[in-house]
Design a protein around this motif. Structure first.
Motif, mmCIF file in Angstrom:
data_model
loop_
_atom_site.group_PDB
_atom_site.id
_atom_site.type_symbol
_atom_site.label_atom_id
_atom_site.label_comp_id
_atom_site.label_asym_id
_atom_site.label_seq_id
_atom_site.Cartn_x
_atom_site.Cartn_y
_atom_site.Cartn_z
ATOM 1 N N GLY A 1 0.791 -1.222 0.000
ATOM 2 C CA GLY A 1 0.000 0.000 0.000
ATOM 3 C C GLY A 1 0.824 1.273 0.000
ATOM 4 O O GLY A 1 0.254 2.374 -0.025
ATOM 5 N N ASP A 2 2.175 1.163 0.007
ATOM 6 C CA ASP A 2 3.023 2.365 -0.019
ATOM 7 C C ASP A 2 2.815 3.139 -1.306
ATOM 8 O O ASP A 2 2.581 2.543 -2.379
ATOM 9 C CB ASP A 2 4.493 1.961 0.109
ATOM 10 C CG ASP A 2 4.916 1.820 1.556
ATOM 11 O OD1 ASP A 2 4.093 2.151 2.421
ATOM 12 O OD2 ASP A 2 6.047 1.373 1.816
ATOM 13 N N ARG A 3 2.973 4.455 -1.227
ATOM 14 C CA ARG A 3 2.863 5.314 -2.404
ATOM 15 C C ARG A 3 4.089 6.231 -2.471
ATOM 16 O O ARG A 3 4.585 6.689 -1.439
ATOM 17 C CB ARG A 3 1.587 6.172 -2.357
ATOM 18 C CG ARG A 3 0.317 5.365 -2.512
ATOM 19 C CD ARG A 3 -0.908 6.266 -2.456
ATOM 20 N NE ARG A 3 -2.115 5.510 -2.734
ATOM 21 C CZ ARG A 3 -2.586 5.273 -3.951
ATOM 22 N NH1 ARG A 3 -1.939 5.768 -4.989
ATOM 23 N NH2 ARG A 3 -3.690 4.568 -4.137
ATOM 24 N N GLY A 4 4.508 6.472 -3.701
ATOM 25 C CA GLY A 4 5.631 7.389 -3.911
ATOM 26 C C GLY A 4 6.943 6.875 -3.344
ATOM 27 O O GLY A 4 7.788 7.670 -2.925
ATOM 28 N N VAL A 5 7.146 5.550 -3.353
ATOM 29 C CA VAL A 5 8.399 4.989 -2.846
ATOM 30 C C VAL A 5 9.496 5.192 -3.884
ATOM 31 O O VAL A 5 9.311 4.891 -5.067
ATOM 32 C CB VAL A 5 8.233 3.483 -2.544
ATOM 33 C CG1 VAL A 5 9.542 2.896 -2.035
ATOM 34 C CG2 VAL A 5 7.134 3.272 -1.527
ATOM 35 N N LYS A 6 10.628 5.721 -3.461
ATOM 36 C CA LYS A 6 11.770 5.905 -4.355
ATOM 37 C C LYS A 6 12.621 4.642 -4.279
ATOM 38 O O LYS A 6 13.290 4.392 -3.274
ATOM 39 C CB LYS A 6 12.579 7.142 -3.966
ATOM 40 C CG LYS A 6 11.810 8.451 -4.160
ATOM 41 C CD LYS A 6 12.689 9.648 -3.940
ATOM 42 C CE LYS A 6 11.910 10.947 -4.127
ATOM 43 N NZ LYS A 6 11.383 11.085 -5.469
ATOM 44 N N LEU A 7 12.582 3.865 -5.352
ATOM 45 C CA LEU A 7 13.303 2.597 -5.438
ATOM 46 C C LEU A 7 14.578 2.829 -6.228
ATOM 47 O O LEU A 7 14.533 3.176 -7.411
ATOM 48 C CB LEU A 7 12.426 1.533 -6.103
ATOM 49 C CG LEU A 7 12.961 0.108 -6.116
ATOM 50 C CD1 LEU A 7 13.083 -0.428 -4.701
ATOM 51 C CD2 LEU A 7 12.042 -0.793 -6.930
ATOM 52 N N MET A 8 15.712 2.654 -5.579
ATOM 53 C CA MET A 8 17.010 2.896 -6.208
ATOM 54 C C MET A 8 17.634 1.558 -6.619
ATOM 55 O O MET A 8 17.708 0.631 -5.806
ATOM 56 C CB MET A 8 17.944 3.619 -5.246
ATOM 57 C CG MET A 8 19.292 3.985 -5.868
ATOM 58 S SD MET A 8 20.509 4.452 -4.635
ATOM 59 C CE MET A 8 20.911 2.863 -3.937
ATOM 60 N N ILE A 9 18.052 1.484 -7.877
ATOM 61 C CA ILE A 9 18.698 0.283 -8.406
ATOM 62 C C ILE A 9 20.033 0.690 -9.005
ATOM 63 O O ILE A 9 20.091 1.569 -9.877
ATOM 64 C CB ILE A 9 17.822 -0.409 -9.451
ATOM 65 C CG1 ILE A 9 16.518 -0.902 -8.820
ATOM 66 C CG2 ILE A 9 18.572 -1.580 -10.102
ATOM 67 C CD1 ILE A 9 15.579 -1.556 -9.795
ATOM 68 N N GLU A 10 21.104 0.052 -8.538
ATOM 69 C CA GLU A 10 22.436 0.303 -9.096
ATOM 70 C C GLU A 10 22.696 -0.758 -10.167
ATOM 71 O O GLU A 10 22.718 -1.954 -9.878
ATOM 72 C CB GLU A 10 23.501 0.247 -8.009
ATOM 73 C CG GLU A 10 24.883 0.640 -8.527
ATOM 74 C CD GLU A 10 25.926 0.705 -7.413
ATOM 75 O OE1 GLU A 10 27.097 0.958 -7.720
ATOM 76 O OE2 GLU A 10 25.561 0.492 -6.233
ATOM 77 N N LEU A 11 22.865 -0.293 -11.403
ATOM 78 C CA LEU A 11 22.987 -1.177 -12.570
ATOM 79 C C LEU A 11 24.407 -1.115 -13.100
ATOM 80 O O LEU A 11 24.993 -0.022 -13.211
ATOM 81 C CB LEU A 11 22.003 -0.749 -13.652
ATOM 82 C CG LEU A 11 21.842 -1.662 -14.860
ATOM 83 C CD1 LEU A 11 21.191 -2.970 -14.441
ATOM 84 C CD2 LEU A 11 20.993 -0.981 -15.931
ATOM 85 N N GLU A 12 24.965 -2.284 -13.439
ATOM 86 C CA GLU A 12 26.333 -2.365 -13.945
ATOM 87 C C GLU A 12 26.347 -3.040 -15.314
ATOM 88 O O GLU A 12 25.673 -4.052 -15.531
ATOM 89 C CB GLU A 12 27.214 -3.163 -12.985
ATOM 90 C CG GLU A 12 28.659 -3.299 -13.494
ATOM 91 C CD GLU A 12 29.503 -4.243 -12.658
ATOM 92 O OE1 GLU A 12 30.722 -4.057 -12.601
ATOM 93 O OE2 GLU A 12 28.929 -5.156 -12.049
ATOM 94 N N ASN A 13 27.102 -2.468 -16.255
ATOM 95 C CA ASN A 13 27.410 -3.120 -17.527
ATOM 96 C C ASN A 13 28.746 -3.814 -17.345
ATOM 97 O O ASN A 13 29.803 -3.176 -17.372
ATOM 98 C CB ASN A 13 27.466 -2.093 -18.653
ATOM 99 C CG ASN A 13 27.800 -2.733 -19.996
ATOM 100 O OD1 ASN A 13 27.864 -3.959 -20.115
ATOM 101 N ND2 ASN A 13 28.015 -1.921 -21.018
ATOM 102 N N ALA A 14 28.708 -5.135 -17.108
ATOM 103 C CA ALA A 14 29.914 -5.882 -16.771
ATOM 104 C C ALA A 14 30.751 -6.253 -17.983
ATOM 105 O O ALA A 14 31.873 -6.726 -17.830
ATOM 106 C CB ALA A 14 29.537 -7.153 -16.005
ATOM 107 N N ALA A 15 30.238 -6.060 -19.191
ATOM 108 C CA ALA A 15 30.981 -6.440 -20.391
ATOM 109 C C ALA A 15 31.870 -5.284 -20.844
ATOM 110 O O ALA A 15 31.804 -4.160 -20.325
ATOM 111 C CB ALA A 15 30.025 -6.829 -21.500
#
Length: 855
Positions: free
Chosen positions: A716-730
């Protein structure tokens, strides 16, 4: 006086009401509420106006429509507001009624459900419809949430997905419209993509199905659902939600058709055996096969349609198809095969396949001709035997042999032989008697003409030369025999000449000279002097001599040389022979790789089907026929389908470049780099060798999730800031990177454009999302879809994420007690401060502290 008039007026009204008949209640409700909206929204000190649109569903015609709205719940005291329409309303006609009243400030609810009563006249009778509860928004706004009943779809199938739209807001949503669009090249919306609903009340849900077809390829995709709606105050809203799916393959049958024959015979009806094999995962039902010839010189005898019933998994069906080929046909041809069948779920499948054939000319009769003996004695009758064998081909209806003796000799019996119905393998021996006069010396040549008529009525004619040597008693006689018949172009050929002494005495000082014709010297050259000498050849013995000849490149056909033989007998007499010798010249085709083209242009690990087109050039000296090619598989590069790395080149002229396409599958574990694939070349008139086919596998960007914060979300949360750290390993650069969250429970800003990501780099992506109240507790799988372009390719990678969903918790009893205690203390301190007690208390405490310090 005024009170008396009021009482009198009240009595008159009551009497009128008592005389008026009460309306009857209708058996069925012919009215529906089509729309409700504010013409004048409620405001402080103003009269609001509410419009209610009614639609008449009855079959007749009504008049004098009067509607009463009970707004007691809104106003706070008993209040009825009415409006009427005196006109005529027919079937499916609508009427708009307005209700004016004041909404007080005491109306604190966001919406109210109030009853509406409708009275009308139909066929002279006044009727009353059952009361209706309509929802009236006073404040607040609607908010819709979309969810789907499934997260995965099968490939090559149409699936029904149930979408549910729920109004989680605080006001009524009206004029709701939903449009569904595909965001994936693999998903097609097969049902209507636009749906509408007039009203969605607070807390109400609306479920509707959509049909999606998923084609082959890809691991996942999504559809965009755009929802537009209005509130009752005139405000418009638009929400776009991305609904993502993962793809999986259903077990299904797959049929492959193969022919046991690779060639068809011209001028005959060929019985071709076809094998239909089920290489899929389940039984193929109601299998039907149809054939269509792609050439006008080819005819499929009969209807060309065959019913094969059920072919079980791993099983096969065999059928024989008669195909007629016209006698004038040559080269290659093909037959198109269409196989239709269904699976256990009732889904229909269609397979198209092309079967290629090489057209072979009907085998001609192959006759072996021989005669014996080859030495005659002059001045007497000599008996000879002609031996004729039908070694190969088809049987003959008629065989005719005619002898044409020269004028210097005489054949003493019939010169023509007729034989009918000659099967293959038959040997015919014919004796004849020939007289040679004493004055004839040297050799005698007698032509023999053989005419053969096969079972198809074709006539073949060959002419043979019967060469006889006239031997004198007590003299040597050399018979020259060439043991070679074929020379190869662009090679040094060894020609072996055998000298056989058929006479009664030895031959001495034998000289053999070989020389090409003047016009043939540009095509061939003798290696060495071209002359050989032998001191002595005894009677009834032989000697073999070898000459070497080089034939120039790209020469084929026939060439002629001359052999000149000179020798002496024991009395010193000289003998000379000049013999023309003919050879067939053939070459060998030699295939070379000119260039290699891949489709797609860039090949990456994990490509299921990549087309590898190899352009082969015949750099040899002869035409290549029936050249078979096999691309050998490696650990990481294998055939995409059965026999997808095999090919046949029926005809390869010298210097011609021919493209050949192989379909290969690149393993996901294949290291990037250059691969040298081995291509086997086999054929009768071709150099059998193994060629190298280069293939470059490029490195593909490889995305990994390093960190997800927060990893725990509350339902039921609203406006949650979801942070994802993405890496290009190639080590490869990805352009136009777009990252999307795919889950039916996570909505909001779920897609963002990251842009260019260099190799071995990281980016932080932030999503602002809402968590649906119906999200299951515990671990929730969410797919992170990464789309990017690399070179000429558009690529996609799906990364599974696991988030933890927990329940929202209320305030505990300890926190409530502490909060109440703090509140009471704050009130006490405030009162003490207002009355001066707090300052007096502080002074007393200060003096007490000072006294304690003195003591």
């Amino acid at each position: 006086m005024r009170s008396s008039l009021a009482a009198l007026l009240t009595l008159v009204i009551c009497a009128a009401l008592c005389r008026a008949p009460l309306p009857s209640v209708a058996a069925t409700d012919p009215w529906e509420v089509y729309d409700v909206y504010w013409v004048v929204p409620p405001a402080t000190g103003q009269v609001a106006e509410l419009a209610v649109v009614l639609r008449y569903l009855g079959s007749g015609t009504v008049t004098e429509v009067n509607a009463t709205l009970d707004v007691t719940l809104i106003v706070g005291e008993e209040t009825l507001v009415s409006d009427n329409y005196t006109g005529t309303v027919k079937h499916m006609g609508s009427v708009t009624l307005s209700f004016r009243f004041t909404v007080p400030e005491s109306a604190k609810a966001n919406y109210y459900r109030v009853p509406l009563t409708v009275e009308y006249v139909e066929s002279g009778s006044r009727l009353s419809a059952p009361p209706k509860l309509i929802e009236v928004s006073v404040r607040g706004r609607p908010s819709v949430v979309l969810s789907a009943d499934r997260q995965s779809l099968p490939r090559r199938a149409t699936s029904e997905v149930l979408l549910t739209l729920r109004n989680n807001g605080t006001a009524t949503a009206r004029l709701v419209e939903v449009k569904v669009y595909s965001e994936s090249p693999y998903i097609t919306v097969t049902s209507t993509n636009t749906l509408a609903r007039r009203e969605l009340r607070v807390g109400e849900s609306w479920s509707f199905p959509i049909s999606l077809y998923v084609s082959e390829g890809g691991d996942g995709g999504s559809v965009a659902v755009t929802v537009t709606y209005r509130d009752q105050f005139g405000g418009a809203y638009t929400d776009t939600v991305t609904v993502g799916f993962t793809f999986y393959s259903l077990p299904r049958p797959k049929l492959v058709v193969a022919s046991e024959a690779a060639a068809l015979e011209a001028g005959a009806t060929n019985l071709v055996i076809l094998r239909v094999r089920n290489v899929g995962d389940e039984d193929a039902l109601d299998v039907e096969l149809s054939l269509r010839a792609s050439s006008p010189h080819l005819t499929v005898v009969g209807s060309g349609r065959y019913s094969l019933g059920t072919i079980p998994k791993g099983g096969e069906a065999t059928l024989t198809v008669p195909i007629y080929v016209e006698p004038t046909s040559y080269g290659t041809t093909s037959v198109e095969v269409v196989v239709s069948y269904s699976d256990s779920r009732g889904s229909d499948h269609l397979e198209h396949q092309t079967l290629g054939f090489e057209i072979e000319s009907p085998p001609r009769p192959r006759l072996r001709f021989d005669f014996y003996p080859k030495v005659v004695k002059p001045g007497r009758n000599n008996t000879f035997v002609v031996r004729l064998t039908l070694a190969a081909g088809t049987g003959l209806e008629l065989l005719r042999l005619s002898l044409h003796p020269p004028g210097t000799v005489a054949v003493l019996n019939s010169t023509t032989l007729y034989i009918s119905n000659v099967p293959v393998g038959t040997t015919v021996r014919w004796r004849f008697v020939m007289y040679v006069p004493r004055e004839v010396r040297g050799t005698v040549n007698m032509p023999a003409v053989v005419e053969a008529v096969d079972v198809r009525g074709r006539t073949f004619t060959d002419t043979y030369q019967l060469g006889f040597v006239i031997a004198e008693a007590g003299r040597p006689h050399l018979d020259v025999r060439v043991l070679n018949e074929t020379l190869w172009s662009n090679e040094v050929n060894a020609i072996v000449v055998a000298l056989v002494n058929l006479g009664d005495s030895y031959a001495k000082n034998v000289t053999v000279t070989m020389s090409p014709l003047p016009q043939a010297q540009q095509f061939m050259s003798l290696i060495g002097t071209g002359r050989c000498c032998v001191d002595r050849i005894e009677a009834n013995s032989s000697v073999s001599l070898t000459f070497k000849v080089f034939v120039q490149p790209r020469v084929y056909g026939a060439v002629q040389l001359y052999l000149s033989v000179a020798y002496y007998d024991e009395w010193g007499d000289r003998y000379d022979l000049i013999l023309p010798v003919g050879f067939s010249v053939r070459g060998r085709a030699s295939m070379a790789v000119a260039r290699v083209v891949t489709s797609p242009i860039q090949v990456f690990p994990g490509d299921r089907v990549a087309a590898l087109t190899v352009y082969l050039t015949n750099i040899g000296d002869y035409v290549g026929r029936s050249v078979r090619l096999t691309l050998e598989e490696t650990e990481f590069i294998k055939p995409a389908y059965e026999n997808a790395t095999e090919a046949l080149i029926p005809y390869a002229p010298v210097g011609e470049t021919i493209p050949v396409t192989f379909l290969v599958s690149i393993d996901e574990r294949a290291p990037p780099g250059r691969y040298e694939l081995r291509l086997r070349v086999r054929g009768a008139d071709v150099v059998n060798e193994t060629l190298i086919v280069p293939l470059t596998v490029h490195e593909k960007a490889d995305f990994r999730v390093i960190k997800v914060s927060p990893s725990e979300l509350t339902r039921g949360d609203r406006g949650v800031k979801l942070m994802i750290e993405l890496e290009n390993a190639a080590n490869a650069t990805a352009d136009d990177v777009r990252v999307s969250l795919v889950s039916p429970y996570i909505v909001g800003a779920t897609s963002t454009l990251v842009g260019r990501m260099e190799g071995v780099s990281r980016r932080v992506v932030i999503f602002e999302v809402d968590v649906d109240k119906s999200t299951p507790l515990g671990e929730l799988r969410v797919d992170l879809q990464v789309r990017w372009s690399q070179g000429t390719r558009d690529l996609i990678q799906t990364i599974p994420l696991v988030l933890t969903i927990r329940e929202r918790r209320g305030l505990g009893p300890e926190f409530a007690v502490a909060l109440a205690t703090a509140s009471i203390a704050a009130v006490v301190l405030l009162v003490m401060a207002q009355r001066g007690w707090l300052s007096k208390l502080l002074r007393r405490l200060t003096r007490a502290g000072q006294g304690l310090s003195r003591g």
